[in-house]
Design a protein around this motif. Structure first.
Motif, PDB file in Angstrom:
ATOM      1  N   THR A 151       1.880   9.352 -34.171  1.00 42.59           N
ATOM      2  CA  THR A 151       0.879   9.039 -33.153  1.00 42.59           C
ATOM      3  C   THR A 151      -0.255   8.181 -33.705  1.00 42.59           C
ATOM      4  OG1 THR A 151       1.342  11.184 -32.157  1.00 42.59           O
ATOM      5  CG2 THR A 151      -0.639  10.062 -31.422  1.00 42.59           C
ATOM      6  N   ALA A 152      -0.689   7.207 -32.902  1.00 47.09           N
ATOM      7  CA  ALA A 152      -1.867   6.412 -33.257  1.00 47.09           C
ATOM      8  C   ALA A 152      -3.117   7.278 -33.135  1.00 47.09           C
ATOM      9  CB  ALA A 152      -1.975   5.202 -32.337  1.00 47.09           C
ATOM     10  N   ILE A 153      -3.992   7.201 -34.129  1.00 46.02           N
ATOM     11  CA  ILE A 153      -5.193   8.027 -34.172  1.00 46.02           C
ATOM     12  C   ILE A 153      -6.424   7.125 -34.037  1.00 46.02           C
ATOM     13  CG2 ILE A 153      -6.512   9.711 -35.489  1.00 46.02           C
ATOM     14  CD1 ILE A 153      -3.758  10.709 -34.739  1.00 46.02           C
ATOM     15  N   PRO A 154      -7.282   7.371 -33.047  1.00 47.63           N
ATOM     16  CA  PRO A 154      -8.467   6.513 -32.870  1.00 47.63           C
ATOM     17  C   PRO A 154      -9.539   6.800 -33.914  1.00 47.63           C
ATOM     18  CG  PRO A 154      -8.503   8.306 -31.282  1.00 47.63           C
ATOM     19  CD  PRO A 154      -7.194   8.414 -32.014  1.00 47.63           C
ATOM     20  N   ILE A 155     -10.191   5.741 -34.373  1.00 51.57           N
ATOM     21  CA  ILE A 155     -11.319   5.909 -35.290  1.00 51.57           C
ATOM     22  C   ILE A 155     -12.570   5.187 -34.780  1.00 51.57           C
ATOM     23  CG2 ILE A 155      -9.917   6.317 -37.342  1.00 51.57           C
ATOM     24  CD1 ILE A 155     -10.311   3.410 -38.145  1.00 51.57           C
TER      25      ILE A 155
END
Length: 217
Positions: A151-155
């Motif tokens: 999964t892409a993880i927002p930063i």
């Protein structure tokens, strides 16, 4: 969905309560940017989402270094209104292009009124005018080869009125790349950034050109 659904499932199927879930499984919280994304906000989000107890480091048998990641950039529509960030006692929801024109700290009723007046300013060339963000620029990190945690993880999440230039966009995107490279739970645990990806937005395209086409191969 949310707590109400969990409450219903708790009564019908014996699921754990919200308080038990929160106690046993910490849920990371994304810290939105008040204005132009800053290093401390990015560091906070990397710590929240990439700490070992939240996201396991990728396994890479046979490799001496972690595989790389894609830095994904995209815009999402948001409801144009202000919100209160209790963690920083500040107003959220103003576009990053103009948020610097006002004091976003909620120190008094008067400070909130000043923001309200700046939002009502009609002169576009005024140095005190601010506006709501209509989109949010989201920057996320996604692994190239990690089937377990893909999964892409927002930063970063940052409101914008879409008037930002590509040059200004590149300035803070470089801060994001620097933060990931230097943070102990960024590149060191989860691998370097190999690629920057975005949609067809003209500002994103030009920013990638400025950022990536700097050296002749």
């Amino acid at each position: 969905g949310g707590p109400r659904l969990l409450y219903a499932l708790q009564n019908s199927h014996g699921f754990a309560s919200v308080s038990t879930v929160l106690r046993k499984q910490p849920i990371p919280r994304l810290l939105p940017s008040i204005g132009t994304p800053e290093r401390k906000e990015i560091d906070s989000n990397i710590s929240s989402f990439f700490a070992p107890e939240i996201k396991l480091a990728p396994s890479y048998p046979g490799c001496s270094e972690p595989p790389g990641n894609t830095l994904m950039v995209d815009g999402v529509a948001i409801e144009p209104k202000c919100r209160f960030c209790y963690r920083r006692n500040a107003i959220l929801g103003l576009c990053r292009e103009h948020a610097k024109h006002v004091n976003t700290q909620v120190n008094s009723v008067e400070s909130v009124d000043l923001v309200r007046s700046a939002l009502a300013e009609t002169d576009k060339d005024s140095g005190t005018r601010v506006c709501f963000g209509t989109d949010a620029t989201v920057v996320a990190v996604a692994p190239f080869c990690n089937e377990e945690h893909y999964t892409a993880i927002p930063i970063v999440v940052s409101p914008t009125d879409k008037t930002e230039s590509a040059e200004d966009f590149v300035k803070w995107l470089r801060v994001v790349l620097e933060a990931w490279k230097e943070h102990p739970e960024g590149e060191a645990l989860h691998g370097p950034i190999w690629r920057i990806a975005s949609d067809g937005d003209s500002i994103f395209r030009l920013a990638k050109f400025i950022l990536c086409m700097t050296q002749e191969i």
